[in-house]
Enzyme design. Structure first.
Site, PDB file in Angstrom:
ATOM      1  N   LYS A 257      35.470   2.105  21.968  1.00  0.00           N
ATOM      2  CA  LYS A 257      35.056   3.320  20.926  1.00  0.00           C
ATOM      3  C   LYS A 257      33.623   3.072  20.682  1.00  0.00           C
ATOM      4  O   LYS A 257      33.249   1.957  19.988  1.00  0.00           O
ATOM      5  CB  LYS A 257      35.898   3.516  19.879  1.00  0.00           C
ATOM      6  CG  LYS A 257      37.336   3.893  20.281  1.00  0.00           C
ATOM      7  CD  LYS A 257      38.097   4.253  19.164  1.00  0.00           C
ATOM      8  CE  LYS A 257      39.499   4.555  19.070  1.00  0.00           C
ATOM      9  NZ  LYS A 257      39.721   5.981  19.709  1.00  0.00           N
ATOM     10  N   ARG A 331      49.438   6.861  24.619  1.00  0.00           N
ATOM     11  CA  ARG A 331      50.492   7.519  25.540  1.00  0.00           C
ATOM     12  C   ARG A 331      51.227   6.571  26.462  1.00  0.00           C
ATOM     13  O   ARG A 331      52.394   6.805  26.893  1.00  0.00           O
ATOM     14  CB  ARG A 331      49.822   8.825  26.509  1.00  0.00           C
ATOM     15  CG  ARG A 331      48.910   7.865  27.315  1.00  0.00           C
ATOM     16  CD  ARG A 331      47.927   9.141  27.941  1.00  0.00           C
ATOM     17  NE  ARG A 331      46.969   9.527  26.865  1.00  0.00           N
ATOM     18  CZ  ARG A 331      46.172  10.216  26.950  1.00  0.00           C
ATOM     19  NH1 ARG A 331      45.939  10.861  28.231  1.00  0.00           N
ATOM     20  NH2 ARG A 331      45.355  10.934  26.057  1.00  0.00           N
TER      21      ARG A 331
END
Length: 483
Positions: A257, A331
């Protein structure tokens, strides 16, 4: 904060200060004793406007309508305002119509508005306020039964304790909220509330062939934990499994990130913390069901053994996953945990996750996305969320978006082939790990927006809001009533 009820009229109750809500500019109401001063100080009774009169030690708080949402938010904000004054108690009357919804909302507002995260502050904010005295006489002259009030207060207190637990866990920095420490927090909740608790480590994950979960955890020095809490009522009416994303820190992994996006990633455990808190409240509320709370707790870090873009992982159900972005890691953890949850044979499965930035882009900071295959189940849940005071929106699946997570080298890809519809494609990815028999019994809640907001809003302080706790509890209560 202690909340007490009194059968006496408001003017007969002794307290150090008073809180008066000004409803729709009704300055002539008998509870308003200082209306002659309003004009000289510019108090017009506009929504959210406040005025403190030192002589009468009264805080006036204006609102336009008497809805539960308005009362809840106004009560929280009024409490925060009164905590700045040197009072140990204040009194307030009940603002309600025929139903007791507004009384519930007022209690919720006071209890939820009382939270503040100062664990790491050397100088704590000082407030002498410890007691709220509520007159059971309403602004319309109706008398509320004390037993009704006590029932409402007990329920809202249990919910607020759960919300504040979730807030505290989410707010805790990553070094003090590692997977192991979140597991310890879950164990403490279990011990204090007589819940069943299982904490599983890597050996269990390997045995269960949770390859997706394990891959995410590889580069962290803090080893993963699967947390499994169970609330078992004596005569359960149904069985529900909750699954929470518990990323105690998310750097993005090798798909690192940007620095600005890494700040606040301690909040990526928001779904898992909500699940722990919901189990606590379910026990306190005595919900008549068998409730399982499953949290996949891990970090997503960088390192020589980190999982990589181009890797192909095998999940617990045998499906293979092509990795194209390691920052789509939540996920992967959820996929294995959802398969594990289905093996418990529940009647319903609900997962909670701070899953996608796309959900925040689409719905804003304050609204959670509700996804699933059953339109009827989503509608029922959204109604319960509205009653609880949380904001939600239906994000519909469609066959065109499903094509975007197809892979040429594996059964499914962990990210979409385009930048659009990311919250829905993430939900469709999770759907790949839901058996056909559970498609209509599963809900996915993307709480990425409201889980952590860096400013005060509604009943929430700066930081963690405990998103998901209230609406899921409301839904569980409704399910037990219908069963």
């Amino acid at each position: 904060m202690e909340i007490l009820c009194h059968s006496a009229p408001l003017h007969e109750i002794k307290a150090e200060a008073s809180l008066i809500f000004v409803i729709n500019k009704e300055f002539s109401h008998e509870w308003i004793a200082d209306s002659e001063l309003f004009g000289s100080v510019g108090f017009e009774g506009k929504e959210g406007q406040t005025l403190f009169i030192p002589q009468s030690k009264t805080l006036y708080y204006a609102l336009d309508s008497l809805t539960p949402d308005s009362i809840r938010e106004s009560s929280a904000k009024a409490l925060r305002a009164l905590k700045k004054y040197p009072f140990s108690s204040f009194k307030v009357g009940i603002y309600t119509q025929e139903s007791l919804e507004c009384l519930e909302a007022m209690a919720a507002g006071f209890l939820l508005g009382d939270y503040n995260f100062e664990t790491y502050k050397s100088q704590k904010s000082e407030s002498k306020l410890t007691q709220i005295l509520i007159s059971l006489q309403t602004h319309l002259g109706r008398q509320i039964d004390s037993k009704s009030f006590e029932t409402i207060l007990a329920r809202q207190s249990a919910i607020a304790r759960a919300v504040n637990l979730a807030r505290e866990l989410v707010n805790t920095p990553p070094e003090d909220a590692t997977p192991q420490k979140i597991a310890q927090a879950a164990q403490k909740v279990a011990q204090e509330h007589q819940l069943e608790c299982r904490i599983e480590d890597e050996k269990f994950l390997e045995k269960e062939q949770m390859g997706a979960f394990l891959a995410v955890s590889r580069a962290s020095i803090h080893r993963p934990r699967l947390i499994h809490l169970t609330h078992q009522s004596p005569k359960p009416k149904l069985k529900v499994a909750l699954v929470g994303k518990g990323l105690t820190y998310d750097s993005g992994g090798l798909s690192l990130k940007p620095a600005d996006f890494m700040v606040t990633m301690k909040a990526d455990k928001g779904g898992g913390c909500a699940v722990i808190a919901i189990l606590q409240a379910a026990k306190e509320l005595g919900l008549e069901l068998e409730l399982h709370g499953i949290v996949g707790a891990t970090e997503n870090m960088i390192g020589g053994n980190a999982y990589k873009p181009d890797d192909v992982l095998r999940a617990k159900n045998g499906k293979t996953i092509e990795i194209r972005n390691t920052d789509a890691e939540g996920r992967l953890v959820l996929a294995d945990c959802l398969v594990y949850a289905q093996e418990l044979k529940p009647d319903y499965i609900i997962d909670l996750a701070t899953l996608t930035g796309a959900c925040v882009v689409g719905l804003g900071e304050y609204t959670s996305g509700v996804l699933g295959h059953s339109q009827e189940l989503k509608h029922r849940f959204i109604e319960c969320a509205t009653q609880s005071g949380e904001l939600t929106a239906d994000l519909p699946f469609n066959r065109h978006l499903k094509k975007l997570i197809e892979s040429k080298v594996a059964d499914v890809c962990n990210v979409s082939s385009t930048r659009y519809g990311g919250s829905i494609t993430a939900g469709l990815f999770l759907s790949e790990f839901i058996e056909e028999s559970y498609k209509e019994k599963w809900l996915h809640l993307d709480i990425a927006g409201p889980a952590y907001v860096e400013k005060e809003w509604d009943v929430n302080p700066h930081g963690a809001s405990g998103a998901g706790v209230r609406m899921v509890l409301q839904f569980l209560e409704q399910l037990t009533k219908e069963s």
